[in-house]
Design a protein around this motif. Structure first.
Motif, short mmCIF file in Angstrom:
data_model
loop_
_atom_site.label_atom_id
_atom_site.label_comp_id
_atom_site.label_asym_id
_atom_site.label_seq_id
_atom_site.Cartn_x
_atom_site.Cartn_y
_atom_site.Cartn_z
N LEU A 1 0.83 -1.21 0.00
CA LEU A 1 0.00 0.00 0.00
C LEU A 1 0.87 1.26 0.00
CD1 LEU A 1 -2.86 1.30 0.29
CD2 LEU A 1 -2.49 1.23 2.76
N GLU A 2 1.89 1.27 0.83
CA GLU A 2 2.75 2.45 0.93
C GLU A 2 3.53 2.69 -0.35
OE1 GLU A 2 5.00 1.45 4.38
OE2 GLU A 2 3.50 2.25 5.79
N ARG A 3 3.84 1.60 -1.08
CA ARG A 3 4.57 1.75 -2.35
C ARG A 3 3.65 2.21 -3.48
NH1 ARG A 3 9.10 -1.86 -2.62
NH2 ARG A 3 10.40 -1.38 -0.81
N MET A 4 2.44 1.63 -3.55
CA MET A 4 1.59 1.87 -4.71
C MET A 4 0.63 3.04 -4.56
SD MET A 4 0.69 -2.05 -5.90
CE MET A 4 0.64 -2.85 -4.27
N ALA A 5 0.26 3.37 -3.33
CA ALA A 5 -0.73 4.42 -3.11
C ALA A 5 -0.31 5.77 -3.68
CB ALA A 5 -1.05 4.55 -1.62
N PRO A 6 0.93 6.24 -3.48
CA PRO A 6 1.29 7.56 -4.03
C PRO A 6 1.09 7.66 -5.53
CG PRO A 6 2.94 6.84 -2.43
CD PRO A 6 2.03 5.68 -2.66
N VAL A 7 1.36 6.57 -6.26
CA VAL A 7 1.18 6.58 -7.72
C VAL A 7 -0.30 6.72 -8.06
CG1 VAL A 7 1.50 5.24 -9.83
CG2 VAL A 7 3.24 5.17 -8.03
N LEU A 8 -1.14 5.94 -7.37
CA LEU A 8 -2.57 5.99 -7.64
C LEU A 8 -3.18 7.33 -7.25
CD1 LEU A 8 -3.55 2.40 -6.44
CD2 LEU A 8 -3.06 3.19 -8.76
#
Length: 478
Positions: A321-328
């Motif tokens: 979540l911490e890796r992918m959330a900023p991109v989304l």
């Protein structure tokens, strides 16, 4: 090593090569010198038929070559040898470019021995191209003559000078100076016999065969061609063997000697099969190396993927979540959409573990994860945050993005509430439900999570199995 190979002493050369390899290359500090050593050893390994080792050394040497711009005699040697190797396996375009570049590097460095080596390799390549491509013969022979004249003048007495003389003899004949070509070929033949140099001897005899054939003295041409082929066979030079056996077959055909022609063609086939076997083994090794590298890459990717996944539910974990959330979130912001984060907690989960066991508790978490997948879109980010807490980050919601969070959260709550838990929990009195907090507003994961956590706290306090909005908006209570 090269003297042993050119004399046909392969057992001694093989033993000497093993001793050479045992010394390693760590003693070489200069990267270009190290690259030269590695590529030169690759050439020796190729001559000895140790193809996998040759490919390994080539790859390592080429890696070293990429570390800095080429300059100096060692760099010229390395680039030239790589070009010569490519020429030998049919990669002629880049091969000639590399060999010509190597000559220029050596010339700029002022290193005359290196320049002689580089000019010789390019000269030999051009001579054989001329012999195989008649339409380019004049240009190739002229270029080879210029290269070999300078190479033999720069080289000290030894293998390079003898080979340069043999190559010069063929280019002289190719440019029309047959008398000088014959004289130089005989001079080379004498020098190569005195020094047991099978490579130069093979070239010199070939040149004399070409001369006699052009003069119509076919019996002598056959003799010289036979000697050239025999010398090439003695030193296991498959490329020379193919060239000289074809020459011998053509001469025998002109002589009306079908027996000799057939024998020469059989030797040509043998040489071709040997060369093909070498290339097949090399290709097989290269493919195996590629397979191993691809497998390692896939395993590494799988390991990275596994590090971002919860092994029990298959959803993203906290790190994911911490890796992918900023991109989304950035994508949502670019599209002008309002981001929503849904935070849910399984109600009465402790009771499930206490009365039905931890295995049943694991199945409940897996069932909740499946319900999340069913009620959310494929593009939404689903995460098992910790224990019995789950997070959903809504992406590309079709509903009005200002209401998407509460709408999706209510679908999830209702699905869990209506789920038939009897197969998992039997007749457990208190079936699992979920309390949900939702939040929207900033495109920042920490702020969204904090706001949704407030909503979750409200839902728990208000009696569980409900949805609460943690942002400063009118609450949605189901």
């Amino acid at each position: 090593m090269r003297r042993l190979l050119d004399a046909g002493s392969f057992a001694e050369a093989d033993a000497a090569f093993d001793e050479l390899l045992a010394g390693g290359t760590n003693f070489v500090d200069d990267r270009w010198v190290r690259s030269t050593v590695l590529v030169h050893r690759a050439l020796l390994a190729w001559r000895l038929g140790r193809i996998p080792l040759a490919l390994e050394l080539i790859a390592e040497g080429w890696t070293e070559l990429d570390t800095q711009p080429p300059s100096g005699g060692s760099a010229a040697h390395t680039v030239s040898m790589l070009g010569f190797l490519l020429e030998g396996i049919g990669r002629r375009g880049p091969a000639m470019d590399l060999m010509s570049l190597a000559v220029q590097i050596a010339r700029d460095s002022g290193d005359q021995p290196s320049l002689a080596h580089c000019e010789l390799r390019e000269g030999i390549a051009r001579v054989f191209r001329a012999a195989n491509q008649p339409e380019q013969a004049a240009h190739q022979f002229a270029a080879a003559r210029e290269l070999c004249e300078e190479a033999q003048s720069l080289a000290k007495p030894g293998r390079v000078k003898r080979s340069a003389l043999a190559c010069l003899a063929r280019s002289l004949v190719g440019t029309g100076d047959v008398e000088s070509g014959e004289r130089v070929a005989h001079e080379t033949l004498t020098l190569s016999r005195d020094n047991s140099d099978g490579y130069a001897m093979a070239l010199a005899n070939w040149v004399l065969a070409v001369i006699r054939r052009s003069q119509g003295v076919l019996t002598e041409a056959r003799t010289f061609a036979s000697r050239a082929l025999e010398s090439a066979e003695n030193i296991h030079e498959s490329f020379l063997m193919m060239r000289f056996s074809r020459e011998l077959a053509e001469i025998c055909k002109q002589l009306g000697d079908p027996v000799g022609e057939a024998a020469a063609l059989r030797r040509a086939v043998t040489a071709a099969v040997s060369a093909v076997d070498i290339l097949k083994e090399g290709l097989g090794q290269a493919l195996e190396q590629r397979r191993v590298a691809t497998q390692a890459q896939r395993m590494a990717m799988a390991a990275r993927e596994a590090a971002l996944r919860d092994p029990l539910t298959g959803l993203a974990n906290r790190l994911g979540l911490e890796r992918m959330a900023p991109v989304l979130l950035e994508r949502n912001a670019s599209a002008g959409r309002v981001p929503w984060l849904v935070l849910l907690d399984v109600d009465y989960f402790k009771e499930v573990n206490d009365f039905a066991g931890h295995t049943a508790g694991d199945v409940v978490l897996q069932e909740v994860a499946n319900l999340l997948r069913r009620e959310c879109r494929a593009g939404d980010l689903l995460c098992r945050w910790a224990g019995d807490e789950f997070v959903v980050l809504l992406v590309d919601a079709a509903e009005d993005s200002r209401e998407a969070g509460p709408v999706v959260a209510e679908r999830i709550r209702a699905a869990v509430n209506a789920h038939d838990w009897r197969l998992v929990l039997g007749r457990l009195e208190q079936k699992p439900t979920v309390s949900i907090g939702v939040a929207s507003g900033p495109h920042n994961l920490d702020q969204l999570f904090a706001a949704a956590d407030i909503g979750l706290y409200k839902a728990k306090r208000a009696g569980r199995n409900r949805v609460e909005n943690g942002t400063d908006q009118p609450e949605t209570t189901q």
